[in-house]
Design a protein around this motif. Structure first.
Motif, short mmCIF file in Angstrom:
data_model
loop_
_atom_site.label_atom_id
_atom_site.label_comp_id
_atom_site.label_asym_id
_atom_site.label_seq_id
_atom_site.Cartn_x
_atom_site.Cartn_y
_atom_site.Cartn_z
N VAL A 1 0.76 -1.28 -0.01
CA VAL A 1 0.11 -0.27 -0.06
C VAL A 1 0.62 1.37 0.03
N ASP A 2 1.85 1.16 0.65
CA ASP A 2 3.00 2.19 1.19
C ASP A 2 3.47 2.95 -0.73
N TRP A 3 4.24 1.82 -1.02
CA TRP A 3 4.39 1.31 -2.47
C TRP A 3 3.08 2.14 -3.77
N LEU A 4 1.98 1.52 -2.88
CA LEU A 4 1.16 1.99 -4.09
C LEU A 4 0.71 3.86 -4.08
N ARG A 5 1.10 4.06 -3.24
CA ARG A 5 0.84 6.07 -2.64
C ARG A 5 2.12 6.50 -3.45
N ASN A 6 3.09 5.99 -3.15
CA ASN A 6 3.98 6.83 -4.09
C ASN A 6 3.95 6.53 -5.88
N ARG A 7 3.45 5.36 -5.93
CA ARG A 7 3.40 5.06 -6.99
C ARG A 7 2.61 6.07 -7.96
N HIS A 8 1.74 5.82 -6.88
CA HIS A 8 0.20 6.77 -8.30
C HIS A 8 -0.15 8.27 -7.11
N ALA A 9 0.91 8.87 -6.62
CA ALA A 9 1.08 10.31 -6.30
C ALA A 9 0.22 11.20 -6.85
N GLY A 10 0.22 10.80 -7.86
CA GLY A 10 -0.18 12.41 -9.14
C GLY A 10 -1.78 12.40 -9.46
N ALA B 1 -5.69 11.66 -7.73
CA ALA B 1 -6.45 12.06 -6.72
C ALA B 1 -7.39 10.51 -7.07
N GLY B 2 -8.14 10.15 -7.58
CA GLY B 2 -8.73 8.54 -7.67
C GLY B 2 -7.97 7.64 -6.65
N ARG B 3 -6.76 6.84 -7.66
CA ARG B 3 -6.36 6.23 -6.82
C ARG B 3 -6.22 6.57 -5.29
N GLN B 4 -5.37 7.14 -5.29
CA GLN B 4 -5.10 7.55 -3.68
C GLN B 4 -7.04 7.61 -2.69
N ASP B 5 -7.54 8.23 -3.47
CA ASP B 5 -8.53 7.40 -2.29
C ASP B 5 -8.80 5.83 -2.31
N THR B 6 -8.81 4.78 -3.07
CA THR B 6 -9.14 4.05 -2.53
C THR B 6 -7.45 3.71 -2.54
N ILE B 7 -6.00 3.65 -2.09
CA ILE B 7 -5.11 3.31 -1.25
C ILE B 7 -5.24 3.24 0.31
N ALA B 8 -5.77 5.09 0.49
CA ALA B 8 -6.60 5.41 2.08
C ALA B 8 -7.40 3.91 2.72
N TRP B 9 -8.39 4.33 1.28
CA TRP B 9 -9.08 3.28 2.01
C TRP B 9 -8.34 1.62 2.02
N ALA C 1 -6.71 2.18 5.45
CA ALA C 1 -7.92 2.42 6.68
C ALA C 1 -8.01 1.26 6.72
N HIS C 2 -8.42 -0.35 5.86
CA HIS C 2 -8.97 -1.17 6.18
C HIS C 2 -7.84 -2.30 6.26
N ASP C 3 -6.57 -1.59 6.90
CA ASP C 3 -5.43 -2.97 6.83
C ASP C 3 -5.47 -4.10 5.97
N ALA C 4 -5.63 -3.16 4.53
CA ALA C 4 -5.42 -4.75 3.58
C ALA C 4 -4.67 -5.85 3.63
N ALA C 5 -4.93 -6.97 4.05
CA ALA C 5 -3.22 -8.25 3.18
C ALA C 5 -3.38 -7.51 2.10
N TYR C 6 -1.84 -8.49 1.61
CA TYR C 6 -1.13 -8.45 0.64
C TYR C 6 -1.52 -9.22 0.00
N PRO C 7 -2.62 -9.99 -0.30
CA PRO C 7 -3.56 -10.53 -1.85
C PRO C 7 -4.25 -9.48 -1.75
N ILE C 8 -5.06 -8.59 -0.35
CA ILE C 8 -5.85 -7.77 -1.30
C ILE C 8 -5.28 -6.39 -2.33
N ALA C 9 -4.24 -6.23 -1.41
CA ALA C 9 -3.88 -4.65 -1.58
C ALA C 9 -2.95 -5.65 -3.53
N PHE C 10 -2.62 -6.49 -3.40
CA PHE C 10 -1.66 -6.79 -5.08
C PHE C 10 -2.95 -6.95 -4.98
#
Length: 233
Positions: free
Chosen positions: A111-120, A122-130, A133-142
């Motif tokens: 999730v941290d990698w995704l936050r940096n990867r899609h820094a610009g 806004a739509g994806r940042q909202d999903t990454i924040a979600w 917030a839901h403590d996504a396990a690795y398979p779900i983040a993947f």
């Protein structure tokens, strides 16, 4: 859409997700393999290869890979309730503290990698924040990372499975220990098994998805107290 129809940039992103160089900590886990070596169950190239093929077929295919396949369909429909349910299933089916910590740590790191990867974006940042917030396990983040590449579920699962296989082979090389040629032979075995494993995972409905690998759970629990170890699981 198939993997072959992906634009070059999207295909490269999918390959990037499969790379052991992705900074999410996968290299630090053996997922019970080190304990299997310690118990004399994976003490040779043949035995380590057998162990990993069985782990692919009995654990990964029926559990995490099936959850990823279903999550990819949920992302396409933007069904966050379904994603949350799949994430809860992944987290609650970890049978030991080590395996749960692995899923949590790698999920946070991705999730941290995704936050940096899609820094610009806004739509994806909202999903990454979600996800955070839901403590996504690795398979779900993947699954979300793969969704962002535009890959079809088949291509996403092939990438996931090959990335898992590469990490596990490197663990076998260090834990057994084995030479690089032995590692490549095990990886070749796993590569032959992965396409069928992916098709099986794609076909599994909710009722058939499962996380039942008792020997893996027993060895993982033993590993938590193993005197000498290289890996975190």
């Amino acid at each position: 859409m198939t993997t072959e129809s992906l634009a070059p940039g999207s295909l490269l992103q999918l390959m990037w997700l499969a790379s052991p160089a992705l900074p999410i900590g996968g290299f630090s886990y053996s997922e019970g393999l080190e304990a299997a070596v310690h118990a004399g169950l994976a003490a040779t190239e043949q035995e380590a290869g057998d162990w990993l093929v069985q782990q692919l077929q009995l654990a990964q295919t029926r559990g995490d890979m099936a959850a990823i396949a279903q999550a990819l369909h949920a992302w396409a429909a933007h069904d966050l309730e379904r994603i949350a349910a799949l994430n809860a299933w992944v987290r609650t089916t970890r049978e030991t503290g080590e395996l749960r910590l692995q899923a949590e740590q790698m999920g946070r790191s991705l999730v941290d990698w995704l936050r940096n990867r899609h820094a610009g974006d806004a739509g994806r940042q909202d999903t990454i924040a979600w996800l955070a917030a839901h403590d996504a396990a690795y398979p779900i983040a993947f699954s979300y990372a793969a969704h962002c590449t535009g890959a079809a579920p088949q291509g996403a699962l092939l990438a996931y499975a090959f990335g898992w296989a590469e990490n596990m082979v490197q663990a076998a090389i260090k834990a057994v220990p084995l030479g690089q040629s032995s590692g490549q032979r095990i990886l070749a075995r796993l590569s032959q098994e992965i396409p069928a494993a992916v098709e099986h995972a794609l076909a599994l409905p909710d009722a058939a998805r499962q996380a039942f690998s008792p020997m893996l759970a027993i060895l993982s629990a033993r590993h938590e107290h193993q005197y000498s170890r290289l890996f975190r699981s």
